[in-house]
Design a protein around this motif. Structure first.
Motif, short mmCIF file in Angstrom:
data_model
loop_
_atom_site.label_atom_id
_atom_site.label_comp_id
_atom_site.label_asym_id
_atom_site.label_seq_id
_atom_site.Cartn_x
_atom_site.Cartn_y
_atom_site.Cartn_z
N PRO A 153 0.84 -1.20 0.00
CA PRO A 153 0.00 0.00 0.00
C PRO A 153 0.87 1.25 0.00
N LEU A 154 0.38 2.30 -0.66
CA LEU A 154 1.10 3.57 -0.60
C LEU A 154 1.07 4.12 0.81
N PHE A 155 -0.09 3.95 1.46
CA PHE A 155 -0.25 4.41 2.84
C PHE A 155 -1.26 3.50 3.52
N GLY A 156 -0.87 2.88 4.62
CA GLY A 156 -1.79 2.02 5.34
C GLY A 156 -1.32 0.58 5.42
N THR A 157 -2.29 -0.33 5.53
CA THR A 157 -2.00 -1.75 5.73
C THR A 157 -2.75 -2.59 4.70
#
Length: 205
Positions: A159-163
């Protein structure tokens, strides 16, 4: 304007933290790695969270056909980004110093901030494109060929940002110390602009 100029200088100088601290961090959790493995993304290259993490990640990726993690000299970003960040830090400091000794419009602070935001968005766009290519452009001769319910090859893009869950792994992708320093520095430059505008209005009334 003196306080606004000093804040502008400090905010711009915060970018220099990116030359010391990582910008982003990606961590993988799996039963076979109870402590997790991960990598830190710096302006000029990748570093394992622990000594052998990059080697372990490459070993895992080999089975599903992903390329080896790039060396510093294999991506133009690792030579270009340090120059861009260094230039922006110097530019912001120079603008702050000029404002400190000579009356200039606070809009120069805002112009620097807008340019920094644009460069940041472009950097994240480039980073995401690299991860898409890295996670989907797989070796057809890979030992393991995983597909979804429709028979399409799985994407292993973090992910680019997160989980995100990827097979038996859980991938976490979040900003690291350098990114927080950059973000705080940009906030300070906005505060410098706001203070400058406020003081300019007081002088003109």
């Amino acid at each position: 304007m003196k306080s606004a100029s000093i804040i502008m200088i400090i905010g711009s100088a915060m970018l220099l933290g990116l030359f010391v601290f990582p910008l982003w961090s990606i961590e993988l959790e799996a039963p076979q790695y109870p402590n997790g493995i991960g990598m830190n993304i710096h302006l000029d290259g990748l570093q394992g969270r622990e000594k052998h993490d990059l080697q372990n990640i490459d070993g895992l990726n080999h089975y599903i056909g992903m390329r080896k993690l790039p060396k510093a000299d294999e991506m133009w970003e690792f030579s270009t980004f340090p120059k861009v960040i260094g230039a922006m830090a110097v530019l912001g400091i120079v603008i702050g110093l000029i404002s400190l000794f000579k009356s200039i419009s606070p809009k120069w602070f805002l112009a620097w901030l807008v340019l920094m935001v644009i460069l940041g968005v472009l950097g994240m766009y480039d980073f995401n494109n690299w991860m898409v290519d890295y996670g989907t452009n797989l070796d057809p001769k890979a030992i393991m060929k995983m597909t979804d319910a429709d028979g399409n090859p799985l994407s292993y893009k973090p992910p680019l940002f997160g989980t995100r869950h990827i097979l038996n792994f859980v991938a976490h992708s979040y900003p690291s110390t350098g990114a927080y320093m950059m973000g705080f520095g940009m906030f300070l430059t906005f505060m410098a602009y706001w203070l400058g505008i406020k003081k300019t209005k007081i002088v003109n009334t």
